[in-house]
Design an enzyme around this catalytic site. Structure first.
Site, PDB file in Angstrom:
ATOM      1  N   LYS A   1      34.763   4.631 -21.147  1.00 46.03           N
ATOM      2  CA  LYS A   1      35.354   3.908 -20.028  1.00 46.03           C
ATOM      3  C   LYS A   1      35.377   2.406 -20.290  1.00 46.03           C
ATOM      4  O   LYS A   1      36.384   1.736 -20.032  1.00 46.03           O
ATOM      5  CB  LYS A   1      34.600   4.208 -18.733  1.00 46.03           C
ATOM      6  CG  LYS A   1      35.245   3.571 -17.505  1.00 46.03           C
ATOM      7  CD  LYS A   1      34.725   4.156 -16.202  1.00 46.03           C
ATOM      8  CE  LYS A   1      33.300   3.768 -15.943  1.00 46.03           C
ATOM      9  NZ  LYS A   1      32.929   3.996 -14.512  1.00 46.03           N
TER      10      LYS A   1
ATOM     11  N   ARG B   1      38.962  -2.348 -21.556  1.00 41.61           N
ATOM     12  CA  ARG B   1      39.211  -3.510 -22.410  1.00 41.61           C
ATOM     13  C   ARG B   1      40.474  -3.325 -23.257  1.00 41.61           C
ATOM     14  O   ARG B   1      41.185  -4.290 -23.522  1.00 41.61           O
ATOM     15  CB  ARG B   1      37.983  -3.763 -23.286  1.00 41.61           C
ATOM     16  CG  ARG B   1      36.790  -4.323 -22.498  1.00 41.61           C
ATOM     17  CD  ARG B   1      35.472  -4.116 -23.244  1.00 41.61           C
ATOM     18  NE  ARG B   1      34.342  -4.770 -22.594  1.00 41.61           N
ATOM     19  CZ  ARG B   1      33.672  -4.268 -21.565  1.00 41.61           C
ATOM     20  NH1 ARG B   1      34.027  -3.097 -21.046  1.00 41.61           N
ATOM     21  NH2 ARG B   1      32.642  -4.920 -21.040  1.00 41.61           N
TER      22      ARG B   1
ATOM     23  N   GLY C   1      34.207  -0.883 -10.725  1.00 46.09           N
ATOM     24  CA  GLY C   1      33.419  -2.108 -10.774  1.00 46.09           C
ATOM     25  C   GLY C   1      33.650  -2.893 -12.052  1.00 46.09           C
ATOM     26  O   GLY C   1      33.808  -4.116 -12.025  1.00 46.09           O
TER      27      GLY C   1
ATOM     28  N   ASP D   1      23.272   2.651 -16.966  1.00 43.30           N
ATOM     29  CA  ASP D   1      24.011   3.740 -16.322  1.00 43.30           C
ATOM     30  C   ASP D   1      23.369   5.102 -16.553  1.00 43.30           C
ATOM     31  O   ASP D   1      23.749   6.083 -15.894  1.00 43.30           O
ATOM     32  CB  ASP D   1      25.451   3.779 -16.827  1.00 43.30           C
ATOM     33  CG  ASP D   1      26.280   2.630 -16.295  1.00 43.30           C
ATOM     34  OD1 ASP D   1      25.962   2.117 -15.203  1.00 43.30           O
ATOM     35  OD2 ASP D   1      27.251   2.239 -16.968  1.00 43.30           O
TER      36      ASP D   1
ATOM     37  N   LYS E   1      24.663  -0.631  -7.745  1.00 39.43           N
ATOM     38  CA  LYS E   1      25.719   0.114  -8.427  1.00 39.43           C
ATOM     39  C   LYS E   1      26.622   0.758  -7.378  1.00 39.43           C
ATOM     40  O   LYS E   1      26.686   0.318  -6.240  1.00 39.43           O
ATOM     41  CB  LYS E   1      25.102   1.147  -9.372  1.00 39.43           C
ATOM     42  CG  LYS E   1      24.428   0.534 -10.603  1.00 39.43           C
ATOM     43  CD  LYS E   1      25.464  -0.044 -11.546  1.00 39.43           C
ATOM     44  CE  LYS E   1      24.873  -0.522 -12.848  1.00 39.43           C
ATOM     45  NZ  LYS E   1      25.931  -0.995 -13.785  1.00 39.43           N
TER      46      LYS E   1
END
Length: 440
Positions: free
Chosen positions: A22, A27, A95, A320, A347
């Site tokens: 992800k 990016r 986010g 995470d 989060k």
């Protein structure tokens, strides 16, 4: 809402490839939109979060084409060439997407409005807004620096040197991306190293990126206003997504699985390091490199785990993964102590509180504080049998579904729909390895 139930299963077997990374997918789209010419992407994660970034890049003037599953082409506008969006940029639950995008547009002379879903609107954005204001952007947000917000980009952006107050690859990346359209050198100093996907990808695209160790910490510098050209990117499988079948295989006796083409960036494998310390049977095979990122096939076999102490210094490399590590800890011999967890409270949900409530409901003994968690493992599988509120958090949902593969009684989660933000096809992949996850 999609209620899911995970029942105890036999050992997991076989090979699988989890969705694309992800972080790298976000990016790829954003940096591709700043490059001249065409960027070709293979293996892009087509979860909801990344698709929100794709929609935002279209709104900012880039041209995107999907050629097939995971295969995309981005025709960029060049550094400084983004256009003012005609509508609000709704980033859903992304986010990473919204914070990186704030940096991307902060040094363009345009006005953009950002919002997100109920979960994202609770998350703090002031930590990103602060350095971007120093570069010349004007940012107006709700109380507490929360979405929705308005960002007016700098007409004469200024390069800065910024020391991170918290370990965050998102803040670092936002500043470095903003620095691409500022003259001179923009530097971010991080006392604790975080994932370096932005630096690696910018360098792959031809940006002058300099990394040095200083007395204050790791300093990453970009030299602004380069001219970069499109590249070919192969996105590796996401190690954060691989964590779920990995732990499921470790805690379910008789399991032996291989996860293919997984990214093994040193700043992303804190979970694997921790599991190896716990005695996990994990091996990295067929190591290689793609677009500057190390990858490998990861073989995982079930075995006994032992409790360990996970130091706070490791948190930036596995923030995470603490929810799924907590599930593994429930099956370890003795206590597992995890420190430096304050960031879990901001989060998609208060993940630390969600872990505590869920594990207690499943019969696991634990102790928790503001920034630590101690899970008391046992040779006996936890009872399970609970209904877990996922709180719109994909990682909480997947973690407890993994736990349910090895507890004595099935575990249900109230809503599995958020899983698609990062791991579309999760239940199908897990069931293909032998899990028993079904809707109910």
């Amino acid at each position: 809402m999609t209620r899911l139930i995970s029942a105890p299963c036999a050992g997991l077997k076989g090979s699988a490839r989890v969705p694309g990374d992800k972080s790298i997918s976000h990016r790829s789209l954003m940096i591709g939109a700043l490059a001249l010419g065409e960027t070709r992407i293979e293996g892009l994660l087509e979860g909801e979060d990344v698709l929100r970034s794709a929609a935002a890049m279209r709104a900012l003037g880039a041209t995107l084409h999907q050629d097939g599953p995971g295969r995309w082409r981005v025709s960029g506008r060049g550094i400084g060439g983004l256009a003012e969006p005609a509508d609000i940029l709704d980033m859903g639950n992304a986010g990473t997407g919204v914070r990186l995008l704030m940096g991307l547009v902060a040094t363009h002379p345009l006005t953009a409005f950002f919002t997100g879903d109920a979960s994202l609107r609770k998350r703090p954005m002031e930590r990103v807004a602060l350095p971007l204001r120093q570069m010349g952007a004007s940012i107006h947000a709700r109380q507490g620096g929360r979405l929705p917000l308005a960002l007016i980009g700098a007409r004469e952006p200024m390069p800065i040197t910024y020391t991170l107050p918290v370990a965050s690859a998102q803040i670092k990346s936002a500043v470095l991306l903003a620095g691409l359209n500022a003259p001179g050198a923009t530097t971010v100093i991080e006392p604790e190293p975080t994932r370096d996907h932005t630096e690696l990808m910018l360098r792959y695209f031809g940006v002058d990126v300099r990394v040095a160790q200083t007395p204050q910490g790791r300093a990453a510098t970009v030299i602004g206003q380069p001219e970069i050209e499109g590249r070919h990117i192969r996105v590796p499988a996401d190690p954060s997504s691989a964590a779920f079948p990995m732990v499921a295989a470790l805690i379910r006796p008789g399991s032996d699985i291989t996860l293919e083409n997984v990214g093994t960036n040193p700043h992303r494998i804190g979970l694997i390091e921790t599991l190896l310390e716990m005695g996990a049977d994990i091996s990295m095979e067929n190591r290689r490199e793609q677009a500057g990122e190390p990858i490998a096939d990861i073989r995982v076999r079930a075995g006994r785990l032992k409790g360990v102490t996970v130091p706070a210094s490791r948190a930036p490399r596995m923030i995470d993964e603490y929810p799924i590590l907590s599930m593994a800890a429930a099956f370890a011999d003795g206590p597992t102590r995890m420190e430096g967890l304050a960031e879990l409270r901001v989060k998609e949900s208060d993940r630390l509180a969600a872990i505590v409530r869920g594990l207690k409901a499943c019969g696991v003994e634990l102790e928790a504080g503001d920034d630590f968690l101690v899970v008391q493992g046992s040779r006996t599988a936890p009872r399970g049998g609970a209904e877990i509120e996922a709180e719109l958090d994909h990682r909480i949902a997947m973690s407890f579904l993994v736990l349910g593969t090895a507890t004595r009684e099935p575990i249900a989660i109230d809503d599995g729909s958020p899983i698609d933000t990062s791991f579309p096809g999760f239940a199908t992949l897990m069931n293909g390895l032998g899990a028993q996850i079904r809707s109910a």
